[in-house]
Design an enzyme around this catalytic site. Structure first.
Site, PDB file in Angstrom:
ATOM      1  N   HIS A  30      -1.157   0.206  -9.540  1.00 19.20           N
ATOM      2  CA  HIS A  30      -1.790  -0.619  -8.758  1.00 19.20           C
ATOM      3  C   HIS A  30      -2.202  -1.876  -9.281  1.00 19.20           C
ATOM      4  CE1 HIS A  30      -4.191  -1.170  -4.581  1.00 19.20           C
ATOM      5  NE2 HIS A  30      -3.932  -2.215  -5.114  1.00 19.20           N
ATOM      6  N   ARG A  51       0.924  -1.042   0.080  1.00 21.84           N
ATOM      7  CA  ARG A  51       0.017   0.045  -0.047  1.00 21.84           C
ATOM      8  C   ARG A  51       0.961   1.405  -0.118  1.00 21.84           C
ATOM      9  NH1 ARG A  51      -3.396  -2.736  -1.554  1.00 21.84           N
ATOM     10  NH2 ARG A  51      -5.479  -3.642  -0.626  1.00 21.84           N
TER      11      ARG A  51
HETATM   12  P1  NDP Z   1      -1.240 -11.541   5.191  1.00 17.58           P
HETATM   13  O1  NDP Z   1      -2.135 -11.137   6.323  1.00 17.58           O
HETATM   14  O2  NDP Z   1      -1.224 -12.751   4.894  1.00 17.58           O
HETATM   15  O3  NDP Z   1       0.389 -11.411   5.716  1.00 17.58           O
HETATM   16  C1  NDP Z   1       0.782 -10.247   6.292  1.00 17.58           C
HETATM   17  C2  NDP Z   1       2.088 -10.584   6.755  1.00 17.58           C
HETATM   18  O4  NDP Z   1       2.529  -9.086   7.260  1.00 17.58           O
HETATM   19  C3  NDP Z   1       2.211 -11.306   7.948  1.00 17.58           C
HETATM   20  O5  NDP Z   1       3.465 -11.994   7.684  1.00 17.58           O
HETATM   21  C4  NDP Z   1       2.245 -10.457   9.064  1.00 17.58           C
HETATM   22  O6  NDP Z   1       2.972 -11.286  10.347  1.00 17.58           O
HETATM   23  C5  NDP Z   1       3.154  -9.200   8.651  1.00 17.58           C
HETATM   24  N1  NDP Z   1       2.691  -8.086   9.493  1.00 17.58           N
HETATM   25  C6  NDP Z   1       1.424  -7.579   9.761  1.00 17.58           C
HETATM   26  N2  NDP Z   1       1.896  -6.450  10.588  1.00 17.58           N
HETATM   27  C7  NDP Z   1       3.135  -6.431  10.831  1.00 17.58           C
HETATM   28  C8  NDP Z   1       3.912  -5.619  11.862  1.00 17.58           C
HETATM   29  N3  NDP Z   1       3.301  -4.812  12.480  1.00 17.58           N
HETATM   30  N4  NDP Z   1       5.206  -6.239  11.998  1.00 17.58           N
HETATM   31  C9  NDP Z   1       5.792  -7.013  11.331  1.00 17.58           C
HETATM   32  N5  NDP Z   1       5.051  -7.856  10.411  1.00 17.58           N
HETATM   33  C10 NDP Z   1       3.662  -7.504  10.265  1.00 17.58           C
HETATM   34  O7  NDP Z   1      -1.571 -10.762   4.122  1.00 17.58           O
HETATM   35  P2  NDP Z   1      -1.426 -10.856   2.217  1.00 17.58           P
HETATM   36  O8  NDP Z   1       0.078 -11.580   2.131  1.00 17.58           O
HETATM   37  O9  NDP Z   1      -2.433 -11.647   1.955  1.00 17.58           O
HETATM   38  O10 NDP Z   1      -1.311  -9.547   1.905  1.00 17.58           O
HETATM   39  C11 NDP Z   1      -0.199  -8.526   2.231  1.00 17.58           C
HETATM   40  C12 NDP Z   1      -0.845  -7.046   1.502  1.00 17.58           C
HETATM   41  O11 NDP Z   1      -0.489  -7.072   0.023  1.00 17.58           O
HETATM   42  C13 NDP Z   1      -2.272  -6.753   1.494  1.00 17.58           C
HETATM   43  O12 NDP Z   1      -2.644  -6.318   2.763  1.00 17.58           O
HETATM   44  C14 NDP Z   1      -2.361  -5.891   0.479  1.00 17.58           C
HETATM   45  O13 NDP Z   1      -2.171  -4.365   0.897  1.00 17.58           O
HETATM   46  C15 NDP Z   1      -1.294  -5.904  -0.525  1.00 17.58           C
HETATM   47  N6  NDP Z   1      -1.779  -6.661  -1.801  1.00 17.58           N
HETATM   48  C16 NDP Z   1      -1.323  -5.675  -2.907  1.00 17.58           C
HETATM   49  C17 NDP Z   1      -1.872  -5.794  -4.420  1.00 17.58           C
HETATM   50  C18 NDP Z   1      -1.454  -5.100  -5.557  1.00 17.58           C
HETATM   51  O14 NDP Z   1      -1.888  -5.231  -6.441  1.00 17.58           O
HETATM   52  N7  NDP Z   1      -0.581  -3.950  -5.353  1.00 17.58           N
HETATM   53  C19 NDP Z   1      -2.610  -7.301  -4.566  1.00 17.58           C
HETATM   54  C20 NDP Z   1      -2.800  -7.964  -3.154  1.00 17.58           C
HETATM   55  C21 NDP Z   1      -2.337  -7.655  -1.953  1.00 17.58           C
HETATM   56  P3  NDP Z   1       2.408 -12.281  11.057  1.00 17.58           P
HETATM   57  O15 NDP Z   1       2.173 -13.401  10.075  1.00 17.58           O
HETATM   58  O16 NDP Z   1       3.351 -12.579  11.896  1.00 17.58           O
HETATM   59  O17 NDP Z   1       1.012 -11.985  11.690  1.00 17.58           O
HETATM   60  C1  OXD Z   2      -5.474  -6.474  -2.856  1.00 21.01           C
HETATM   61  C2  OXD Z   2      -5.181  -5.480  -3.979  1.00 21.01           C
HETATM   62  O1  OXD Z   2      -5.329  -5.948  -1.654  1.00 21.01           O
HETATM   63  O2  OXD Z   2      -5.504  -5.608  -5.201  1.00 21.01           O
HETATM   64  O3  OXD Z   2      -5.833  -7.459  -3.102  1.00 21.01           O
HETATM   65  O4  OXD Z   2      -4.566  -4.026  -3.655  1.00 21.01           O
END
Ligand code: NDP
Ligand code: OXD
Length: 313
Positions: free
Chosen positions: A276, A228
Site C-alpha cells: 500500500h 483498495r
Molecule cells: P474520485 O472520486 O476522484 O474518482 C472515482 C472514479 O471512480 C470516478 O470516475 C467515478 O465515476 C468512478 N466510479 C465510482 N463508482 C463507480 C461505479 N459504481 N461504477 C463506475 N465508476 C465508478 O477518486 P480518486 O481518483 O481521488 O481516488 C480513487 C481511489 O484511489 C481512492 O478511493 C482510493 O481508494 C485509491 N487510492 C489508493 C492509493 C494507494 O496508495 N494505493 C492512494 C490514493 C488513492 P464518476 O466520475 O462518473 O462519478
Molecule cells: C489514499 C491511500 O486513499 O493512500 O489516499 O490509500
C-alpha cells in the site's frame, strides 16, 4: 478564525508526530488520540485515515471530518459514522502524479518484459527479442476516471498506448475512449490488455474484479490494482492466473492489510505485491488542505472535496 479550533488526530501509534507539527502551524490546537488528554465535548474537527469504529460519534460538537487519504472507505465502513457531518477527502496533484507513476511503471515493466531480461542477465545470456506487442496496439484500460484515474490515463497515454476508461458517468479525456455505467463494463473489459483499477471502494464496486470480470478480459491480460483490496476477489484472481487466462498482476492493496504471512499472494510467481505504497500522502500537503478546509468552514463557506454520502465517494 475566531477561536483556536480543537482538532483530534486519529492516526496509528507513532504516526502522530508527522501530522501534529504541520497542523499546529496553521493555528489549530491538535490533540493526538491515545497520546494527549482531551475533552470529547470540545473537539471541533477530526483528522484521520481509518478512525477506530464508533469513536467519531462520541464527539458531539464535530463540524467536519478530514480524510488524510483520497479514499474514504475507512470512514464509511463504520456503521456509526456520523453521516450528518461533512467528510472531506484529500485531493492532491502530487498524490495523483505518484499514483500515475506507479501505474505507468508497472505497465511499462510488463510491456518491456523486464523480468525476461532480468532472468537472462542472471544466466549471463544475451537474449534479444522483439516487444511481444507494439505499443500502439497495446490497450490499457483505467477503471475509475476520477481525479487520480484521469492523471493515470494521461500519463500512460504519453507512452503511446491505446487508452480507455470506465466510470459511472461519461467522460471527455483527450485520447481516452470513455465507457460509462454497469451496462458498458463488459465492453470495456474486453478491450483491456492491461487493466488498472483506481475506483473508490463502495457497495457498488466491492469485488468488481471477480471471476466473471476476469473472464471478460482478453487472454494474457495483466491486472494492476492500486485502489483498495476489496475491489478484487483474491481467490478468483489466483484462479485466473493459475489457469493461464491472466498473465500476471500487480497488487498494492489487499482485502486484509497488512497482507497475512500465510497469504498465497506473497509467493505467487506471477504477482508483484507492494505494501500500500503506490502513493503516500505528504504530511505538509495534507495539513495545508485541512487548514484551508477548516478556515473555509470557520468563514461559513463549504470546504472543497466534500464526499457525497449517497454515492460513498
Ligand atoms: P474520485 O472520486 O476522484 O474518482 C472515482 C472514479 O471512480 C470516478 O470516475 C467515478 O465515476 C468512478 N466510479 C465510482 N463508482 C463507480 C461505479 N459504481 N461504477 C463506475 N465508476 C465508478 O477518486 P480518486 O481518483 O481521488 O481516488 C480513487 C481511489 O484511489 C481512492 O478511493 C482510493 O481508494 C485509491 N487510492 C489508493 C492509493 C494507494 O496508495 N494505493 C492512494 C490514493 C488513492 P464518476 O466520475 O462518473 O462519478
Ligand atoms: C489514499 C491511500 O486513499 O493512500 O489516499 O490509500
Amino acid at each position: 478564525m475566531s477561536a483556536q479550533p480543537n482538532v483530534l488526530l486519529l492516526v496509528p501509534p507513532g504516526w502522530g508526530g508527522l501530522w501534529q507539527a504541520p497542523l499546529s502551524l496553521g493555528g489549530l490546537k491538535v490533540f493526538a488520540h491515545g497520546v494527549d488528554a482531551y475533552d470529547a465535548a470540545t473537539i471541533d474537527y477530526a483528522v484521520s485515515f481509518r478512525p477506530p469504529p464508533g469513536l467519531l460519534k462520541t464527539l458531539p460538537k464535530l463540524k467536519a471530518v478530514f480524510s488524510l487519504g483520497a479514499g474514504v472507505d475507512g470512514f464509511l465502513m463504520d456503521p456509526d459514522f456520523p453521516k450528518h457531518v461533512p467528510l472531506v477527502r484529500f485531493v492532491d496533484v502530487t498524490l495523483s502524479r505518484e499514483m500515475a507513476q506507479y501505474a505507468a511503471m508497472h505497465v511499462l515493466m510488463q510491456h518491456r518484459t523486464v523480468q525476461f531480461f532480468a532472468a537472462a542477465q542472471a544466466e549471463g545470456k544475451w537474449r534479444q527479442r522483439m516487444l511481444p506487442r507494439a505499443t500502439d496496439e497495446t490497450r490499457v484500460g483505467i477503471l475509475g476516471l476520477g481525479e487520480i484515474g484521469t492523471v493515470c490515463a494521461q500519463r500512460i497515454r504519453e507512452h503511446g498506448f491505446a487508452m480507455s476508461g470506465w466510470s459511472r458517468t461519461r467522460k471527455t479525456v483527450d485520447g481516452v475512449k470513455s465507457y460509462a455505467g454497469a451496462g458498458e463494463l463488459d465492453a470495456f473489459l474486453s478491450g483491456c490488455d492491461f487493466l488498472v483499477c483506481v475506483l473508490p471502494l463502495t457497495a457498488d464496486t466491492r469485488h468488481v474484479l471477480n471471476a466473471a470480470a476476469f473472464a471478460k478480459l482478453p487472454k494474457g491480460a495483466y491486472v494492476i490494482n492500486i485502489a483498495r483490496g476489496g475491489h478484487v476477489n483474491e481467490p478468483d484472481l489466483i484462479a485466473a492466473l493459475d489457469s493461464g487466462h491472466l498473465s500476471g498482476a500487480t497488487l498494492d492493496v489487499f482485502e486484509t492489510e497488512p497482507l497475512p504471512e500465510a497469504s498465497p499472494i506473497w509467493k505467487h510467481p506471477r504477482i508483484i505485491a507492494t505494501p500500500h505504497v503506490a502513493a503516500i500522502t505528504s504530511p505538509g500537503a495534507a495539513a495545508r488542505s485541512v487548514i484551508d478546509g477548516i478556515a473555509a468552514i470557520e468563514r461559513g463557506e463549504a470546504p472543497r472535496n466534500v464526499v457525497d454520502m449517497r454515492r460513498g465517494y
